[in-house]
Design a protein around this motif. Structure first.
Motif, PDB file in Angstrom:
ATOM      1  N   MET A  49       0.838  -1.208   0.000  1.00 26.54           N
ATOM      2  CA  MET A  49       0.000   0.000   0.000  1.00 26.54           C
ATOM      3  C   MET A  49       0.869   1.253   0.000  1.00 26.54           C
ATOM      4  O   MET A  49       0.539   2.237  -0.677  1.00 26.54           O
ATOM      5  CB  MET A  49      -0.937  -0.036   1.205  1.00 26.54           C
ATOM      6  CG  MET A  49      -1.999  -1.119   1.084  1.00 26.54           C
ATOM      7  SD  MET A  49      -3.035  -1.283   2.547  1.00 26.54           S
ATOM      8  CE  MET A  49      -4.035   0.173   2.406  1.00 26.54           C
ATOM      9  N   GLN A  74       2.116   1.689  -3.528  1.00 32.24           N
ATOM     10  CA  GLN A  74       1.089   2.182  -4.451  1.00 32.24           C
ATOM     11  C   GLN A  74       0.678   3.616  -4.134  1.00 32.24           C
ATOM     12  O   GLN A  74       0.180   4.326  -5.003  1.00 32.24           O
ATOM     13  CB  GLN A  74      -0.124   1.249  -4.413  1.00 32.24           C
ATOM     14  CG  GLN A  74       0.187  -0.113  -5.036  1.00 32.24           C
ATOM     15  CD  GLN A  74      -0.986  -1.050  -5.025  1.00 32.24           C
ATOM     16  OE1 GLN A  74      -1.976  -0.816  -4.344  1.00 32.24           O
ATOM     17  NE2 GLN A  74      -0.886  -2.133  -5.783  1.00 32.24           N
ATOM     18  N   ALA A  75       0.890   4.034  -2.879  1.00 34.78           N
ATOM     19  CA  ALA A  75       0.542   5.409  -2.521  1.00 34.78           C
ATOM     20  C   ALA A  75       1.516   6.406  -3.153  1.00 34.78           C
ATOM     21  O   ALA A  75       1.120   7.503  -3.560  1.00 34.78           O
ATOM     22  CB  ALA A  75       0.539   5.577  -1.005  1.00 34.78           C
ATOM     23  N   SER A  76       2.775   6.035  -3.266  1.00 33.13           N
ATOM     24  CA  SER A  76       3.777   6.969  -3.774  1.00 33.13           C
ATOM     25  C   SER A  76       4.238   6.656  -5.191  1.00 33.13           C
ATOM     26  O   SER A  76       4.787   7.524  -5.864  1.00 33.13           O
ATOM     27  CB  SER A  76       4.998   6.977  -2.849  1.00 33.13           C
ATOM     28  OG  SER A  76       4.644   7.473  -1.590  1.00 33.13           O
ATOM     29  N   ALA A  77       4.056   5.430  -5.635  1.00 39.06           N
ATOM     30  CA  ALA A  77       4.456   5.062  -7.002  1.00 39.06           C
ATOM     31  C   ALA A  77       3.333   4.223  -7.619  1.00 39.06           C
ATOM     32  O   ALA A  77       3.498   3.057  -7.908  1.00 39.06           O
ATOM     33  CB  ALA A  77       5.766   4.278  -6.980  1.00 39.06           C
ATOM     34  N   PRO A  78       2.158   4.868  -7.792  1.00 40.25           N
ATOM     35  CA  PRO A  78       1.001   4.086  -8.256  1.00 40.25           C
ATOM     36  C   PRO A  78       1.171   3.614  -9.693  1.00 40.25           C
ATOM     37  O   PRO A  78       1.705   4.327 -10.530  1.00 40.25           O
ATOM     38  CB  PRO A  78      -0.156   5.082  -8.134  1.00 40.25           C
ATOM     39  CG  PRO A  78       0.482   6.425  -8.206  1.00 40.25           C
ATOM     40  CD  PRO A  78       1.847   6.285  -7.609  1.00 40.25           C
ATOM     41  N   THR A  79       0.718   2.391  -9.934  1.00 38.65           N
ATOM     42  CA  THR A  79       0.649   1.906 -11.312  1.00 38.65           C
ATOM     43  C   THR A  79      -0.733   2.242 -11.853  1.00 38.65           C
ATOM     44  O   THR A  79      -1.639   2.586 -11.095  1.00 38.65           O
ATOM     45  CB  THR A  79       0.834   0.385 -11.358  1.00 38.65           C
ATOM     46  OG1 THR A  79      -0.185  -0.208 -10.547  1.00 38.65           O
ATOM     47  CG2 THR A  79       2.188  -0.020 -10.854  1.00 38.65           C
ATOM     48  N   ALA A  80      -0.884   2.124 -13.165  1.00 36.18           N
ATOM     49  CA  ALA A  80      -2.168   2.483 -13.771  1.00 36.18           C
ATOM     50  C   ALA A  80      -3.299   1.654 -13.184  1.00 36.18           C
ATOM     51  O   ALA A  80      -4.392   2.166 -12.922  1.00 36.18           O
ATOM     52  CB  ALA A  80      -2.076   2.282 -15.285  1.00 36.18           C
ATOM     53  N   SER A  81      -3.051   0.370 -12.939  1.00 32.85           N
ATOM     54  CA  SER A  81      -4.133  -0.490 -12.454  1.00 32.85           C
ATOM     55  C   SER A  81      -4.441  -0.261 -10.976  1.00 32.85           C
ATOM     56  O   SER A  81      -5.554  -0.507 -10.524  1.00 32.85           O
ATOM     57  CB  SER A  81      -3.784  -1.960 -12.689  1.00 32.85           C
ATOM     58  OG  SER A  81      -2.618  -2.301 -11.975  1.00 32.85           O
ATOM     59  N   SER A  82      -3.466   0.238 -10.208  1.00 30.48           N
ATOM     60  CA  SER A  82      -3.672   0.366  -8.762  1.00 30.48           C
ATOM     61  C   SER A  82      -4.699   1.447  -8.417  1.00 30.48           C
ATOM     62  O   SER A  82      -5.211   1.482  -7.307  1.00 30.48           O
ATOM     63  CB  SER A  82      -2.348   0.659  -8.055  1.00 30.48           C
ATOM     64  OG  SER A  82      -1.874   1.940  -8.390  1.00 30.48           O
ATOM     65  N   TYR A  83      -4.990   2.352  -9.364  1.00 26.97           N
ATOM     66  CA  TYR A  83      -6.013   3.359  -9.099  1.00 26.97           C
ATOM     67  C   TYR A  83      -7.399   2.720  -9.027  1.00 26.97           C
ATOM     68  O   TYR A  83      -8.281   3.175  -8.318  1.00 26.97           O
ATOM     69  CB  TYR A  83      -6.031   4.411 -10.213  1.00 26.97           C
ATOM     70  CG  TYR A  83      -4.787   5.246 -10.303  1.00 26.97           C
ATOM     71  CD1 TYR A  83      -4.521   6.240  -9.360  1.00 26.97           C
ATOM     72  CD2 TYR A  83      -3.873   5.054 -11.330  1.00 26.97           C
ATOM     73  CE1 TYR A  83      -3.383   7.020  -9.451  1.00 26.97           C
ATOM     74  CE2 TYR A  83      -2.737   5.832 -11.441  1.00 26.97           C
ATOM     75  CZ  TYR A  83      -2.494   6.815 -10.497  1.00 26.97           C
ATOM     76  OH  TYR A  83      -1.364   7.579 -10.578  1.00 26.97           O
ATOM     77  N   TYR A  84      -7.574   1.655  -9.792  1.00 28.07           N
ATOM     78  CA  TYR A  84      -8.911   1.073  -9.948  1.00 28.07           C
ATOM     79  C   TYR A  84      -9.068  -0.245  -9.206  1.00 28.07           C
ATOM     80  O   TYR A  84     -10.158  -0.591  -8.774  1.00 28.07           O
ATOM     81  CB  TYR A  84      -9.210   0.835 -11.431  1.00 28.07           C
ATOM     82  CG  TYR A  84      -8.681   1.920 -12.330  1.00 28.07           C
ATOM     83  CD1 TYR A  84      -9.226   3.204 -12.277  1.00 28.07           C
ATOM     84  CD2 TYR A  84      -7.617   1.698 -13.192  1.00 28.07           C
ATOM     85  CE1 TYR A  84      -8.723   4.225 -13.066  1.00 28.07           C
ATOM     86  CE2 TYR A  84      -7.118   2.709 -13.997  1.00 28.07           C
ATOM     87  CZ  TYR A  84      -7.665   3.964 -13.933  1.00 28.07           C
ATOM     88  OH  TYR A  84      -7.165   4.970 -14.711  1.00 28.07           O
ATOM     89  N   ILE A  85      -7.981  -1.000  -9.095  1.00 28.21           N
ATOM     90  CA  ILE A  85      -8.055  -2.310  -8.448  1.00 28.21           C
ATOM     91  C   ILE A  85      -7.406  -2.226  -7.090  1.00 28.21           C
ATOM     92  O   ILE A  85      -6.213  -1.964  -6.969  1.00 28.21           O
ATOM     93  CB  ILE A  85      -7.369  -3.395  -9.314  1.00 28.21           C
ATOM     94  CG1 ILE A  85      -8.139  -3.562 -10.632  1.00 28.21           C
ATOM     95  CG2 ILE A  85      -7.310  -4.716  -8.569  1.00 28.21           C
ATOM     96  CD1 ILE A  85      -7.556  -4.592 -11.561  1.00 28.21           C
ATOM     97  N   GLN A  86      -8.225  -2.465  -6.063  1.00 32.04           N
ATOM     98  CA  GLN A  86      -7.726  -2.427  -4.691  1.00 32.04           C
ATOM     99  C   GLN A  86      -6.857  -3.653  -4.439  1.00 32.04           C
ATOM    100  O   GLN A  86      -7.169  -4.745  -4.931  1.00 32.04           O
ATOM    101  CB  GLN A  86      -8.915  -2.433  -3.731  1.00 32.04           C
ATOM    102  CG  GLN A  86      -8.564  -2.226  -2.284  1.00 32.04           C
ATOM    103  CD  GLN A  86      -8.232  -0.778  -1.979  1.00 32.04           C
ATOM    104  OE1 GLN A  86      -9.065   0.085  -2.089  1.00 32.04           O
ATOM    105  NE2 GLN A  86      -7.005  -0.531  -1.599  1.00 32.04           N
ATOM    106  N   SER A  87      -5.784  -3.452  -3.712  1.00 28.09           N
ATOM    107  CA  SER A  87      -4.950  -4.584  -3.339  1.00 28.09           C
ATOM    108  C   SER A  87      -5.796  -5.652  -2.654  1.00 28.09           C
ATOM    109  O   SER A  87      -6.673  -5.348  -1.849  1.00 28.09           O
ATOM    110  CB  SER A  87      -3.844  -4.113  -2.391  1.00 28.09           C
ATOM    111  OG  SER A  87      -3.239  -5.214  -1.785  1.00 28.09           O
TER     112      SER A  87
END
Lengths: 177, 322
Positions: free
Chosen positions: A156, A159-172
Motif C-alpha cells: 500500500m 502504491q501510494a507513492s508510485a502508483p501503477t495504472a491499475s492500482s487506481y482502480y483495483i484495490q490490493s
C-alpha cells in the motif's frame, strides 16, 4: 520370579518391585515368555480373543492391497514386502545422503551465525538500543522469518507513492473493507 | 574496382541504418503523440482493467479545457470506487463499511496517460517496433511494441488510435511473452462539451467522508550514515526518497523509489526491531515482485511491477555502513 510376574500382570505388584521386574523381563527371554503367556491366559479367561500369529502378516497384506501409489513409502513397502529392512548396499544410500544433508545444514547454520556475528561487531549508536536483543542472540537461520507473502502495508505504501495504472482502480487483495 | 564496391556497400549499409533509425524515430513519435493526446484530448468511454486475477470495468470522462485537465473514473464492478484527478492530483473515494475513505495520490500515469511525455529515459531501456493494425473499441488502431532490452523490466504492447493517436489498449508482457496485465477501452468517443458539472464524486452521500489515516510521507534528502546504494540495475534511477510510517511499524521507514521511466520499484529500509524476526523471502504475484533481505542491522524490503531479478538487484545494492 514367576509369582512376581503373575502379580505384575494382575496389577498387584508393589511399585518398588516393578522396575526390577521390567529390567529382568527385558533382558531375559524366559521371563518375557512367562509375561506373554500370563497375559494370554488372562485374555482367554476374560473371553478376549487372542490375536492370530499371522496377524501382522495379514495386516501387511491388506495394506499392500490398498491402491496407494503416490506415497514413496508405499512404493518402498511393495519392493521389500516385509518390514525387516536388510542392510544391503541399496538401503545404505539414503543413510549416506541423510548424513551428508545433515552435515550441509550444520555448515549452513554455522556459516549464517558466523556472518551475523561478523556483521554485528559494530553497532551504530542510532541502532544500539534497537539491536540489543539481536546482539545478545545472533541470528540463526531458524530465527529468521522466511516468507513469500507480500506484506500488505508495504504494498500500500508503494502504491501510494508510485502508483501503477491499475492500482487506481483495483484495490490490493490484502486491503480490508 | 574493389574500393568502389566497398564504398557502395558501405553507403548502402549507412542508408539502411539511417532508414531504420528514421523508422524507429517515427515509431517513438507515435508513442510521443499518444502520451500528449491522453492529456490534451477530451474523451469518455469504458475500459477494462485486468491485473492478476482481478478485472474491473471503469467508466472514464476526461476533459482538457485548454488550461487544466480533469478526469473522473468510476469503477463499475464491485465496490463503487471513484477516482477524480485534476492534473497530477488524484483523489480516490473508497467506500469502506459505513464510511467513504478519501485517499490522496500524486500521479500522472492514469490510463490512457500511462506513457510519460518525456520518452528519453525509456529509449535507453526499451526498443520500439511497429506491428499490424487492429480494431479496438470500434476504432482502428496501430500496434506498437515496446520491447525490453533486458530481463530487468517487462515489455508492452500498445494499440494506438490511428486518427487521434490516443492509447486505446495496453498489454504488459513478461519474458515468456505472457500477458500479465492489460487495460483496454471497449467504448470510446471524443466529447466537446466543456461543462464540469460531472466533476464530483457520486459515492453514497449518506455515508461519512473521512480522510485516509495513512500518515503523510515527508521528503528525505539526507544521505544516511548507515547505508548507501551501489550497482543499481541498468536503466533504473532514484526518483524520490522519503520518510514514511508504515502500518504496524513503530519507527519511520525510509522509502526510496526507482524508475526506468515506465516501471517503478519501491525500496524500504528500516532498522530491525528488537525481538522481531527479520523477514527473508521473495515472491512474484501477478506483475508485482517482492524481495526481503537483511543488510547488517537493516531490514530491506523491495517491491514493484518488475521482474524478480530487478527487485533482487536493488535489494543487493544496499550496502550497510558499519
Amino acid at each position: 520370579m514367576t509369582e512376581h510376574i503373575s502379580a505384575l500382570a494382575d496389577n498387584e505388584s508393589a511399585l518398588a518391585d516393578v522396575e526390577q521386574l521390567m529390567v529382568t523381563m527385558q533382558t531375559n527371554n524366559h521371563e518375557a515368555e512367562v509375561w506373554a503367556r500370563y497375559h494370554l491366559i488372562g485374555d482367554v479367561m476374560r473371553g478376549t480373543a487372542p490375536l492370530s500369529q499371522k496377524f501382522t502378516q495379514q495386516i501387511m497384506s491388506k495394506i499392500e492391497q490398498e491402491p496407494t501409489v503416490l506415497s514413496p513409502n508405499a512404493a518402498l513397502t511393495r519392493q521389500t514386502s516385509t518390514l525387516q529392512y536388510t542392510a544391503d548396499a541399496q538401503h545404505k544410500m539414503p543413510v549416506a545422503w541423510s548424513i551428508a544433508a545433515s552435515f550441509t545444514v550444520v555448515m549452513l547454520v554455522g556459516w549464517m551465525v558466523l556472518q551475523t556475528q561478523l556483521a554485528h561487531d559494530v553497532v551504530p549508536a542510532e541502532f544500539a538500543q534497537v539491536f540489543t536483543a539481536t546482539k545478545s542472540t545472533p541470528l540463526a537461520l531458524s530465527e529468521q522469518a522466511v516468507t513469500q507473502v507480500i506484506p500488505a502495508a508495504y504494498l500500500m505504501a508503494h502504491q501510494a507513492s508510485a502508483p501503477t495504472a491499475s492500482s487506481y482502480y483495483i484495490q490490493s487483495a490484502s486491503y480490508s473493507e | 574496382m574493389i574500393i568502389q564496391r566497398f564504398i557502395s556497400i558501405f553507403l548502402l549499409a549507412c542508408a539502411a541504418l539511417s532508414a531504420q533509425a528514421a523508422s524507429d524515430e517515427e515509431t517513438w513519435q507515435l508513442l510521443q503523440k499518444a502520451a500528449v493526446a491522453a492529456h490534451a484530448l477530451s474523451y469518455q468511454g469504458i475500459f477494462i482493467c485486468q491485473s492478476g486475477q482481478q478485472s474491473k470495468s471503469v467508466q472514464i470522462k476526461h476533459l482538457f479545457n485548454g488550461q487544466y485537465e480533469f478526469a473522473r473514473n468510476v469503477v463499475l464492478d464491485g465496490s463503487p470506487r471513484e477516482v477524480l484527478s485534476q492534473g497530477s492530483d488524484v483523489v480516490i473515494y473508497n467506500p469502506k463499511n459505513e464510511k467513504v475513505v478519501i485517499e490522496k495520490r500524486y500521479g500522472n500515469n492514469m490510463f490512457p496517460a500511462i506513457l510519460p511525455t518525456d520518452l528519453d529515459a525509456i529509449k535507453l531501456s526499451y526498443a520500439v517496433r511497429v506491428a499490424e493494425t487492429e480494431r479496438v473499441a470500434d476504432r482502428q488502431a496501430q500496434i506498437v511494441l515496446l520491447e525490453a532490452k533486458d530481463n530487468l523490466r517487462y515489455s508492452y504492447k500498445f494499440w494506438l488510435d490511428t486518427e487521434y493517436g490516443l492509447l486505446l489498449k495496453s498489454v504488459m508482457l513478461n519474458a515468456k511473452n505472457e500477458v500479465i496485465g492489460s487495460i483496454a477501452f471497449n467504448q470510446f468517443g471524443l466529447i466537446s462539451n466543456l461543462d464540469l458539472d460531472w466533476f464530483k464524486p457520486k459515492v453514497d452521500a449518506r455515508k461519512n467522508y473521512v480522510m485516509e489515516d495513512e500518515p503523510a510521507a515527508t521528503t528525505d534528502t539526507n544521505a544516511s550514515p548507515h547505508w548507501k546504494l551501489k550497482d543499481l540495475p541498468a536503466g533504473y534511477v532514484k526518483v524520490d526518497q522519503m520518510k514514511r510510517m508504515v502500518r504496524g511499524k513503530a519507527l519511520p521507514v525510509t522509502h526510496v523509489i526507482f524508475s526506468d521511466g515506465l516501471a517503478s520499484v519501491s525500496l524500504f529500509i528500516e532498522p530491525i526491531e528488537s525481538g522481531v524476526k527479520p523477514r527473508l523471502g521473495h515472491s512474484v504475484v501477478a506483475n508485482t515482485s517482492y524481495y526481503a533481505s537483511v543488510a547488517g542491522y537493516l531490514q530491506i524490503t523491495v517491491l514493484g511491477e518488475v521482474p524478480e531479478a530487478t527487485v533482487a538487484k536493488i535489494a543487493n545494492a544496499v550496502v550497510f555502513i558499519k
